[in-house]
Write a protein that holds these residues in place. Structure first.
Motif, PDB file in Angstrom:
ATOM      1  N   TYR A  77      -7.024   1.141  -6.456  1.00  0.00           N
ATOM      2  CA  TYR A  77      -6.905   2.501  -5.936  1.00  0.00           C
ATOM      3  C   TYR A  77      -8.132   2.843  -5.090  1.00  0.00           C
ATOM      4  CZ  TYR A  77      -3.455   2.809  -9.678  1.00  0.00           C
ATOM      5  OH  TYR A  77      -2.380   2.587 -10.506  1.00  0.00           O
ATOM      6  N   THR A  87      -3.100  -3.250  -9.650  1.00  0.00           N
ATOM      7  CA  THR A  87      -3.206  -2.265  -8.576  1.00  0.00           C
ATOM      8  C   THR A  87      -4.651  -1.828  -8.400  1.00  0.00           C
ATOM      9  OG1 THR A  87      -0.953  -1.465  -8.978  1.00  0.00           O
ATOM     10  CG2 THR A  87      -2.440   0.013  -7.783  1.00  0.00           C
ATOM     11  N   GLU A 124       0.827  -1.202   0.000  1.00  0.00           N
ATOM     12  CA  GLU A 124       0.000   0.000   0.000  1.00  0.00           C
ATOM     13  C   GLU A 124       0.865   1.257   0.000  1.00  0.00           C
ATOM     14  OE1 GLU A 124      -2.954  -2.265   3.101  1.00  0.00           O
ATOM     15  OE2 GLU A 124      -2.381  -0.203   3.448  1.00  0.00           O
ATOM     16  N   ARG A 182      -5.342   9.808  -2.476  1.00  0.00           N
ATOM     17  CA  ARG A 182      -5.516   8.577  -3.235  1.00  0.00           C
ATOM     18  C   ARG A 182      -4.574   7.517  -2.682  1.00  0.00           C
ATOM     19  NH1 ARG A 182      -4.646   6.970  -9.597  1.00  0.00           N
ATOM     20  NH2 ARG A 182      -2.451   7.066  -8.991  1.00  0.00           N
ATOM     21  N   ARG A 202      -9.763  -0.408 -10.168  1.00  0.00           N
ATOM     22  CA  ARG A 202      -8.666  -1.356 -10.313  1.00  0.00           C
ATOM     23  C   ARG A 202      -8.064  -1.233 -11.700  1.00  0.00           C
ATOM     24  NH1 ARG A 202     -10.658  -6.931  -8.595  1.00  0.00           N
ATOM     25  NH2 ARG A 202      -8.766  -7.710  -9.599  1.00  0.00           N
ATOM     26  N   SER A 210      -3.088   3.540  -2.942  1.00  0.00           N
ATOM     27  CA  SER A 210      -2.819   2.499  -3.928  1.00  0.00           C
ATOM     28  C   SER A 210      -2.470   1.207  -3.216  1.00  0.00           C
ATOM     29  CB  SER A 210      -1.641   2.900  -4.826  1.00  0.00           C
ATOM     30  OG  SER A 210      -1.880   4.102  -5.500  1.00  0.00           O
ATOM     31  N   CYS A 211      -2.786   0.098  -3.859  1.00  0.00           N
ATOM     32  CA  CYS A 211      -2.444  -1.215  -3.315  1.00  0.00           C
ATOM     33  C   CYS A 211      -2.067  -2.113  -4.482  1.00  0.00           C
ATOM     34  CB  CYS A 211      -3.613  -1.786  -2.530  1.00  0.00           C
ATOM     35  SG  CYS A 211      -3.363  -3.484  -1.985  1.00  0.00           S
TER      36      CYS A 211
END
Length: 116
Positions: A79, A77, A6, A19, A71, A21-22
């Motif tokens: 979001y 990723t 993340e 924002r 996604r 992210s992962c």
């Protein structure tokens, strides 16, 4: 060991945006539902939103209309765009990879603080 990575947390004023992210391994991302949870101090972990591998999306009532999950299948990723942030959104945010009601993998968590 599978890792969800993340990024994107921080300090923002009320009304601001962040924002998150992962990133996940491709073999996980293609199959699993990706979800965002949050946990505020002294509270239980709360499911905020999720997106299935086929693109179906759901939001909790507390964030609907303010947060957007998406996604990127090319980047593996997911979001979380967070707008109109409120102090009560302050929490550690975690992403997870889940199937059905079971979370199989977790990210390390990222702190989001909404304060003036």
């Amino acid at each position: 060991q599978v890792q969800l990575v993340e990024s994107g947390g921080g300090l923002v004023q009320p009304g601001g945006s962040l924002r998150l992210s992962c990133a996940a391994p491709g073999r996980i991302f293609r199959i699993y539902t990706m979800a965002w949870y949050r946990q505020a101090p002294g509270k239980e972990r709360e499911l905020v939103t999720w997106v299935t591998s086929t693109g179906n999306i759901n939001y909790s009532s507390s964030v609907k209309g303010r947060f957007t999950i998406s996604r990127d299948n090319a980047k593996n990723t997911v979001y979380l765009q967070m707008n109109s942030l409120k102090p009560e959104d302050t929490a550690v945010y975690y992403c997870s990879a889940r199937i059905g009601g079971t979370n199989y993998y977790w990210g390390q968590g990222t702190q989001v603080t909404v304060s003036s």
